[in-house]
Write an enzyme that holds these catalytic residues in place. Sequence first.
Site, PDB file in Angstrom:
ATOM      1  N   PRO A  16       0.852  -1.205   0.000  1.00  0.00           N
ATOM      2  CA  PRO A  16       0.000   0.000   0.000  1.00  0.00           C
ATOM      3  C   PRO A  16       0.877   1.240   0.000  1.00  0.00           C
ATOM      4  O   PRO A  16       1.824   1.333   0.783  1.00  0.00           O
ATOM      5  CB  PRO A  16      -0.770  -0.123   1.330  1.00  0.00           C
ATOM      6  CG  PRO A  16       0.055  -1.009   2.204  1.00  0.00           C
ATOM      7  CD  PRO A  16       0.807  -1.930   1.279  1.00  0.00           C
ATOM      8  N   MET A  17       0.588   2.181  -0.898  1.00  0.00           N
ATOM      9  CA  MET A  17       1.336   3.448  -0.913  1.00  0.00           C
ATOM     10  C   MET A  17       0.351   4.571  -1.174  1.00  0.00           C
ATOM     11  O   MET A  17      -0.191   4.700  -2.281  1.00  0.00           O
ATOM     12  CB  MET A  17       2.428   3.429  -2.000  1.00  0.00           C
ATOM     13  CG  MET A  17       3.610   2.546  -1.645  1.00  0.00           C
ATOM     14  SD  MET A  17       4.902   2.622  -2.889  1.00  0.00           S
ATOM     15  CE  MET A  17       4.173   1.678  -4.223  1.00  0.00           C
ATOM     16  N   CYS A 100       3.355   2.669   8.834  1.00  0.00           N
ATOM     17  CA  CYS A 100       3.657   3.945   8.186  1.00  0.00           C
ATOM     18  C   CYS A 100       4.353   4.903   9.152  1.00  0.00           C
ATOM     19  O   CYS A 100       3.866   5.137  10.254  1.00  0.00           O
ATOM     20  CB  CYS A 100       2.367   4.570   7.675  1.00  0.00           C
ATOM     21  SG  CYS A 100       2.671   6.063   6.784  1.00  0.00           S
ATOM     22  N   LYS A 139      -0.020  -4.795   9.011  1.00  0.00           N
ATOM     23  CA  LYS A 139       1.274  -4.423   8.412  1.00  0.00           C
ATOM     24  C   LYS A 139       2.078  -3.658   9.458  1.00  0.00           C
ATOM     25  O   LYS A 139       1.582  -2.684  10.030  1.00  0.00           O
ATOM     26  CB  LYS A 139       1.052  -3.554   7.168  1.00  0.00           C
ATOM     27  CG  LYS A 139       2.343  -3.134   6.490  1.00  0.00           C
ATOM     28  CD  LYS A 139       2.056  -2.677   5.071  1.00  0.00           C
ATOM     29  CE  LYS A 139       3.291  -2.225   4.339  1.00  0.00           C
ATOM     30  NZ  LYS A 139       3.782  -0.914   4.776  1.00  0.00           N
ATOM     31  N   ASN A 200       8.903  -7.363   3.387  1.00  0.00           N
ATOM     32  CA  ASN A 200       8.845  -6.094   2.657  1.00  0.00           C
ATOM     33  C   ASN A 200      10.060  -5.221   2.976  1.00  0.00           C
ATOM     34  O   ASN A 200      10.578  -5.251   4.086  1.00  0.00           O
ATOM     35  CB  ASN A 200       7.529  -5.378   3.050  1.00  0.00           C
ATOM     36  CG  ASN A 200       7.450  -3.930   2.575  1.00  0.00           C
ATOM     37  OD1 ASN A 200       7.276  -3.016   3.378  1.00  0.00           O
ATOM     38  ND2 ASN A 200       7.568  -3.712   1.280  1.00  0.00           N
ATOM     39  N   GLY A 201      10.484  -4.476   1.974  1.00  0.00           N
ATOM     40  CA  GLY A 201      11.561  -3.497   2.158  1.00  0.00           C
ATOM     41  C   GLY A 201      12.692  -3.718   1.185  1.00  0.00           C
ATOM     42  O   GLY A 201      13.371  -4.738   1.221  1.00  0.00           O
ATOM     43  N   ASP A 202      12.876  -2.730   0.289  1.00  0.00           N
ATOM     44  CA  ASP A 202      14.023  -2.701  -0.620  1.00  0.00           C
ATOM     45  C   ASP A 202      14.100  -3.895  -1.568  1.00  0.00           C
ATOM     46  O   ASP A 202      15.203  -4.274  -1.998  1.00  0.00           O
ATOM     47  CB  ASP A 202      15.337  -2.604   0.168  1.00  0.00           C
ATOM     48  CG  ASP A 202      15.436  -1.328   0.990  1.00  0.00           C
ATOM     49  OD1 ASP A 202      14.558  -0.453   0.835  1.00  0.00           O
ATOM     50  OD2 ASP A 202      16.386  -1.203   1.786  1.00  0.00           O
ATOM     51  N   GLY A 224       7.043  -2.203  -2.901  1.00  0.00           N
ATOM     52  CA  GLY A 224       6.482  -0.856  -2.934  1.00  0.00           C
ATOM     53  C   GLY A 224       7.147   0.011  -3.970  1.00  0.00           C
ATOM     54  O   GLY A 224       6.784  -0.004  -5.155  1.00  0.00           O
ATOM     55  N   ARG A 225       8.188   0.751  -3.551  1.00  0.00           N
ATOM     56  CA  ARG A 225       8.758   1.795  -4.420  1.00  0.00           C
ATOM     57  C   ARG A 225       9.285   1.259  -5.737  1.00  0.00           C
ATOM     58  O   ARG A 225       9.252   1.943  -6.752  1.00  0.00           O
ATOM     59  CB  ARG A 225       9.853   2.544  -3.658  1.00  0.00           C
ATOM     60  CG  ARG A 225       9.280   3.449  -2.560  1.00  0.00           C
ATOM     61  CD  ARG A 225      10.327   3.860  -1.571  1.00  0.00           C
ATOM     62  NE  ARG A 225      10.872   2.701  -0.866  1.00  0.00           N
ATOM     63  CZ  ARG A 225      11.929   2.727  -0.084  1.00  0.00           C
ATOM     64  NH1 ARG A 225      12.580   3.850   0.090  1.00  0.00           N
ATOM     65  NH2 ARG A 225      12.343   1.629   0.526  1.00  0.00           N
TER      66      ARG A 225
HETATM   67  C1  FMN Z   1       4.785   7.112  -1.176  1.00  0.00           C
HETATM   68  C2  FMN Z   1       4.620   6.036  -0.137  1.00  0.00           C
HETATM   69  C3  FMN Z   1       3.388   5.882   0.475  1.00  0.00           C
HETATM   70  C4  FMN Z   1       3.201   4.886   1.430  1.00  0.00           C
HETATM   71  N1  FMN Z   1       1.960   4.702   1.958  1.00  0.00           N
HETATM   72  C5  FMN Z   1       1.746   3.664   2.821  1.00  0.00           C
HETATM   73  C6  FMN Z   1       0.421   3.367   3.270  1.00  0.00           C
HETATM   74  O1  FMN Z   1      -0.564   4.007   2.882  1.00  0.00           O
HETATM   75  N2  FMN Z   1       0.291   2.334   4.139  1.00  0.00           N
HETATM   76  C7  FMN Z   1       1.367   1.580   4.572  1.00  0.00           C
HETATM   77  O2  FMN Z   1       1.187   0.647   5.351  1.00  0.00           O
HETATM   78  N3  FMN Z   1       2.613   1.824   4.115  1.00  0.00           N
HETATM   79  C8  FMN Z   1       2.810   2.823   3.250  1.00  0.00           C
HETATM   80  N4  FMN Z   1       4.062   3.018   2.725  1.00  0.00           N
HETATM   81  C9  FMN Z   1       5.148   2.049   3.032  1.00  0.00           C
HETATM   82  C10 FMN Z   1       5.179   0.937   1.969  1.00  0.00           C
HETATM   83  O3  FMN Z   1       3.996   0.173   1.978  1.00  0.00           O
HETATM   84  C11 FMN Z   1       6.371  -0.023   2.186  1.00  0.00           C
HETATM   85  O4  FMN Z   1       6.236  -0.635   3.439  1.00  0.00           O
HETATM   86  C12 FMN Z   1       7.707   0.715   2.136  1.00  0.00           C
HETATM   87  O5  FMN Z   1       7.767   1.607   1.039  1.00  0.00           O
HETATM   88  C13 FMN Z   1       8.879  -0.293   2.043  1.00  0.00           C
HETATM   89  O6  FMN Z   1       8.777  -1.085   0.904  1.00  0.00           O
HETATM   90  P1  FMN Z   1       9.656  -0.784  -0.431  1.00  0.00           P
HETATM   91  O7  FMN Z   1      11.092  -0.723  -0.018  1.00  0.00           O
HETATM   92  O8  FMN Z   1       9.353  -1.944  -1.327  1.00  0.00           O
HETATM   93  O9  FMN Z   1       9.182   0.535  -0.959  1.00  0.00           O
HETATM   94  C14 FMN Z   1       4.280   4.024   1.798  1.00  0.00           C
HETATM   95  C15 FMN Z   1       5.527   4.200   1.169  1.00  0.00           C
HETATM   96  C16 FMN Z   1       5.695   5.189   0.223  1.00  0.00           C
HETATM   97  C17 FMN Z   1       7.044   5.339  -0.452  1.00  0.00           C
END
Ligand code: FMN
Length: 354
Positions: A16-17, A100, A139, A200-202, A224-225
């Site tokens: 979720p982002m 978050c 989460k 999750n993460g990176d 995510g990203r």
């Molecule tokens: C722009 C953005 C918005 C995010 N919004 C949420 C959210 O609404 N809910 C949530 O649980 N995490 C949120 N996150 C965290 C991501 O879900 C994820 O845990 C985090 O980016 C690490 O994963 P990644 O390294 O694959 O990006 C957000 C991250 C980003 C960058």
Amino acid sequence: MHIGPYKISNPLALAPMVGVTDKFFRRLCRELGAGYVVSEMLESNPALRDTRLSRQRGDFAGEESPVAVQIAGSEPAWMAEAAVYNVKRGADIVDINMGCPAKKVCNKLAGSALLSDPGQVQRILDAVIKAVDVPVTLKIRTGPNPAIRNAVEIATMAEASGIAALAVHGRTRSDRFQGQAEYDTIRAVCSAVSIPVFANGDIETPQKAAEVLGYTGADGLMVGRAAQGNPWIFREIRHYLDTGETLPPPCPEEVLAVMQRHLAQLHQSYGEYQGVRVARKHIGWYLKGRDNSAEARMRLMRADTAAEQFAILNSYFCQGAQHARKEDHQCSNLSYPSRHSDHFLQPGAGAGSG
Ligand SMILES: Cc1cc2nc3c(=O)[nH]c(=O)nc-3n(C[C@H](O)[C@H](O)[C@H](O)COP(=O)(O)O)c2cc1C
């Protein structure tokens, strides 16, 4: 993998982002290989439930089941109410956000700030699980700060409370997005519970995905990203996990086709003014790192209408195709997707811009 009664077709989830993973992007990621997607977080505060933004973020019409909806907040009663509200609006699964680090959320002791108060975590889990008869997932991050990595404690509590699945981001709340995600704590969580866990993460490449899956023993991965501007990452990871081979990146025709359709959906659904602005950030991500894209990106960021956005985009990819043709590149045959595929919209269709 199952989450409650739902069979998840493959263990790759879109994280979720907020502001990114609206229903159009979720649909796109599913089409390109994600087996599970979760909505942007929705505020549990009833006063914020009926804003334009909340209504847009809470639009799950036409989404493939299971529809997983994330809620955020710190008041158990509000969280329970928000869960009921979203189930009535179509949620098949309710996900609780304790991951978050955003200030707006954490100042109110919500999101990952809750991890420093396990008693409040327990009250929220109990209230939400009691309120709805759909699976509830959670989460989290690995803890409030590197000195207190209490994810195993929270995960064990969550399993005992009836949480159906977990996603664990390998950073603490105080890490925000700095440094590297660590997977030892996720591995410890996976050993401690028997409910499904998404690591999750990176996770940025198929190779890293395979490493994280192997090291943590997680049931699934959440990306995510790395999916921003690159929804193809899901099929690339799937292919690598299935075959050990690396898929080539999508050719320019496919990138353009996907972008055209995605943008048209944004323009249509949000209206041209907001749609063009929402589209800008996706365009920035799609074009990041592409050859000679700096000028097109700059012009695209300034474009004010849907028609302008399409025109600049088409011209950028046409120039690329001409260049590729000169070099006898295999993807030189640029053509518009609407000629070949019924489900692709014409660029600009319905955007009121011609
Ligand atoms: C722009 C953005 C918005 C995010 N919004 C949420 C959210 O609404 N809910 C949530 O649980 N995490 C949120 N996150 C965290 C991501 O879900 C994820 O845990 C985090 O980016 C690490 O994963 P990644 O390294 O694959 O990006 C957000 C991250 C980003 C960058």
